[in-house]
Design an enzyme around this catalytic site. Sequence first.
Site, PDB file in Angstrom:
ATOM      1  N   GLY A 169      33.098  55.814  74.101  1.00  0.00           N
ATOM      2  CA  GLY A 169      34.383  56.216  73.543  1.00  0.00           C
ATOM      3  C   GLY A 169      34.852  57.563  74.063  1.00  0.00           C
ATOM      4  O   GLY A 169      36.045  57.758  74.333  1.00  0.00           O
ATOM      5  N   THR A 170      33.938  58.493  74.218  1.00  0.00           N
ATOM      6  CA  THR A 170      34.324  59.832  74.677  1.00  0.00           C
ATOM      7  C   THR A 170      34.953  59.755  76.062  1.00  0.00           C
ATOM      8  O   THR A 170      36.017  60.333  76.315  1.00  0.00           O
ATOM      9  CB  THR A 170      33.087  60.766  74.692  1.00  0.00           C
ATOM     10  OG1 THR A 170      32.561  60.818  73.367  1.00  0.00           O
ATOM     11  CG2 THR A 170      33.456  62.159  75.162  1.00  0.00           C
ATOM     12  N   ASN A 228      37.347  58.181  61.841  1.00  0.00           N
ATOM     13  CA  ASN A 228      35.894  58.215  61.674  1.00  0.00           C
ATOM     14  C   ASN A 228      35.505  59.000  60.427  1.00  0.00           C
ATOM     15  O   ASN A 228      34.498  58.729  59.805  1.00  0.00           O
ATOM     16  CB  ASN A 228      35.204  58.836  62.905  1.00  0.00           C
ATOM     17  CG  ASN A 228      35.792  60.165  63.318  1.00  0.00           C
ATOM     18  OD1 ASN A 228      37.019  60.329  63.356  1.00  0.00           O
ATOM     19  ND2 ASN A 228      34.955  61.124  63.641  1.00  0.00           N
ATOM     20  N   GLN A 233      36.649  53.387  66.067  1.00  0.00           N
ATOM     21  CA  GLN A 233      36.176  52.959  64.745  1.00  0.00           C
ATOM     22  C   GLN A 233      36.828  51.646  64.298  1.00  0.00           C
ATOM     23  O   GLN A 233      36.321  50.978  63.406  1.00  0.00           O
ATOM     24  CB  GLN A 233      36.473  54.048  63.698  1.00  0.00           C
ATOM     25  CG  GLN A 233      35.707  55.344  63.909  1.00  0.00           C
ATOM     26  CD  GLN A 233      34.222  55.220  63.577  1.00  0.00           C
ATOM     27  OE1 GLN A 233      33.793  54.325  62.855  1.00  0.00           O
ATOM     28  NE2 GLN A 233      33.426  56.120  64.129  1.00  0.00           N
ATOM     29  N   SER A 276      34.181  51.623  71.878  1.00  0.00           N
ATOM     30  CA  SER A 276      32.808  52.055  72.146  1.00  0.00           C
ATOM     31  C   SER A 276      31.836  51.055  71.541  1.00  0.00           C
ATOM     32  O   SER A 276      31.918  50.747  70.344  1.00  0.00           O
ATOM     33  CB  SER A 276      32.594  53.439  71.528  1.00  0.00           C
ATOM     34  OG  SER A 276      31.239  53.810  71.653  1.00  0.00           O
ATOM     35  N   HIS A 333      28.648  51.049  70.684  1.00  0.00           N
ATOM     36  CA  HIS A 333      27.626  51.333  69.658  1.00  0.00           C
ATOM     37  C   HIS A 333      28.205  51.453  68.256  1.00  0.00           C
ATOM     38  O   HIS A 333      27.464  51.651  67.291  1.00  0.00           O
ATOM     39  CB  HIS A 333      26.801  52.573  70.025  1.00  0.00           C
ATOM     40  CG  HIS A 333      27.483  53.896  69.858  1.00  0.00           C
ATOM     41  ND1 HIS A 333      27.139  54.766  68.856  1.00  0.00           N
ATOM     42  CD2 HIS A 333      28.454  54.498  70.562  1.00  0.00           C
ATOM     43  CE1 HIS A 333      27.875  55.867  68.951  1.00  0.00           C
ATOM     44  NE2 HIS A 333      28.684  55.732  69.989  1.00  0.00           N
ATOM     45  N   THR A 350      27.676  53.100  89.764  1.00  0.00           N
ATOM     46  CA  THR A 350      27.133  51.744  89.642  1.00  0.00           C
ATOM     47  C   THR A 350      27.315  51.258  88.202  1.00  0.00           C
ATOM     48  O   THR A 350      27.017  51.971  87.255  1.00  0.00           O
ATOM     49  CB  THR A 350      25.635  51.738  90.027  1.00  0.00           C
ATOM     50  OG1 THR A 350      25.542  52.211  91.369  1.00  0.00           O
ATOM     51  CG2 THR A 350      25.031  50.339  89.932  1.00  0.00           C
ATOM     52  N   CYS A 384      29.260  64.482  64.790  1.00  0.00           N
ATOM     53  CA  CYS A 384      29.181  65.738  65.541  1.00  0.00           C
ATOM     54  C   CYS A 384      29.127  66.942  64.620  1.00  0.00           C
ATOM     55  O   CYS A 384      28.667  67.993  65.008  1.00  0.00           O
ATOM     56  CB  CYS A 384      30.355  65.890  66.502  1.00  0.00           C
ATOM     57  SG  CYS A 384      31.621  64.687  66.318  1.00  0.00           S
TER      58      CYS A 384
HETATM   59  C1  LIG Z   1      37.000  57.939  66.527  1.00  0.00           C
HETATM   60  C2  LIG Z   1      35.970  58.197  67.576  1.00  0.00           C
HETATM   61  N1  LIG Z   1      36.354  58.424  68.841  1.00  0.00           N
HETATM   62  C3  LIG Z   1      35.478  58.636  69.827  1.00  0.00           C
HETATM   63  C4  LIG Z   1      34.117  58.668  69.580  1.00  0.00           C
HETATM   64  C5  LIG Z   1      33.163  58.900  70.699  1.00  0.00           C
HETATM   65  O1  LIG Z   1      32.518  57.692  71.052  1.00  0.00           O
HETATM   66  P1  LIG Z   1      31.139  57.691  71.858  1.00  0.00           P
HETATM   67  O2  LIG Z   1      30.087  58.114  70.900  1.00  0.00           O
HETATM   68  O3  LIG Z   1      30.976  56.283  72.322  1.00  0.00           O
HETATM   69  O4  LIG Z   1      31.301  58.634  72.996  1.00  0.00           O
HETATM   70  C6  LIG Z   1      33.665  58.457  68.266  1.00  0.00           C
HETATM   71  C7  LIG Z   1      32.212  58.533  67.957  1.00  0.00           C
HETATM   72  O5  LIG Z   1      31.794  59.135  67.001  1.00  0.00           O
HETATM   73  C8  LIG Z   1      34.617  58.210  67.241  1.00  0.00           C
HETATM   74  O6  LIG Z   1      34.232  57.987  65.980  1.00  0.00           O
END
Ligand SMILES: Cc1ncc(COP(=O)(O)O)c(C=O)c1O
Length: 405
Positions: A72-73, A152, A180, A200, A202, A238, A326
């Site tokens: 996601g990041t 989140n 989310q 994302s 996970h 890759t 975080c």
């Molecule tokens: C709303 C939101 N965006 C982005 C992310 C980042 O995702 P990733 O952990 O896959 O980098 C998170 C993860 O906590 C999230 O909750």
Amino acid sequence: MGKPVYMDNAATTRVSDEALAAMLPHFTESYGNPSALYDLGQDAFRAVEDARASVAASLGALKSEIFFTSGGTESDNWAVASAAESLGGRGRHVIASAAEHNAVLRPLQRLEGKGFEVTLLPVDREGRVSPEALDSAIRPDTILVSIIAASNVVGTVQDVKRLAAVCRGRKVLFHTDAVQAAGHVPVDVRDWDVDLLSVSAHKFHGPKGAGALFSRIPRLPAPLILGGGQEKGGRSGTENVPGAAGLAAALAAAVRDMPRDSARLSAMRDRIIAGALRIPGVVLTGDPARRLPGHASFVVEGIRHSAHLINMLNGLGICASSGSACSASSREADHVLRALGYGWEPFASLRISLSPYNTDGEADYLLERLPGCVEALRRRDPHSSRFRGAAGGAPGARGRDGAAG
Ligand SMILES: Cc1ncc(COP(=O)(O)O)c(C=O)c1O
């Protein structure tokens, strides 16, 4: 201690057996490089393309509109940076909400350092962005709007369709961080009519380190990572073949099971909310109705540090968090809670996020233990006198300082 009661699924999830089974062959059997011409490489290439087609089907997208990323990041960073890079000649104004994840906010701060102007729209007490406020904030030089689909921190599900319609009407690109939302509420990029969307793996029982960016704009996203030109030149490196296969399998399963799971999780969530709200000084955060099925979030007045509550629950075998992974150890109120208007009184934030693996017995256990934890921590804190004895603790213990561990 036995198996933990895991209630931090907004931070990350257990990989499902289905996702794991989709991934395993790509570690030890079909482990070729998708760029290689021999059969082993072409098998891996096909696995990535099958995964792409499956993710596209799960999101209502075309296969050509899905790009795999490291999560996601990266997807969020890519969407923001790419729009700025590609459209900076047309304008240098970007809009986001004040309640975005840092994966959107930090790249926006970097853009500000490069001469872009960023407007952060306020959110209301429940975390909603007003379409009217968005419309008013758009200027002739606005090139991108980025609004989180589901929070989140407080679980509020945004009216993405209305927000995207405002941007479509004003001919401004619209990105949504659906990290989310995807796999938890219906996400259809055509119905929502968004231009860019991040997911994302996970967060819906797929592996960590695997994500995707949807883009309906030809030649966008401009690459963030340069090198061998994989992902049609959009994202070099890759390919994470097991990651893509796991993401696709997990998302397809989440979408398939959503009607059943979301009904069960919403009922469990509502029971947890009702139970927690019986404790004086516990307040629900986020939208009471339009929220993620498994997401219950609270501020707990009279406790200064969220970490104390999280640690006490941990001692009882319960994994919960303070609002975002975080900031779990941070003493600062989360920037999202501040954006919602919390933060002047001492409070802890508590996020309980459920998954289909949670049982009713686990919800009972949480509800049995939570009042005692809150009471014990308030007794320790000299600032919480108005709550002493109010959460069901032993009356004889009133007024003791520093007693509970
Ligand atoms: C709303 C939101 N965006 C982005 C992310 C980042 O995702 P990733 O952990 O896959 O980098 C998170 C993860 O906590 C999230 O909750």
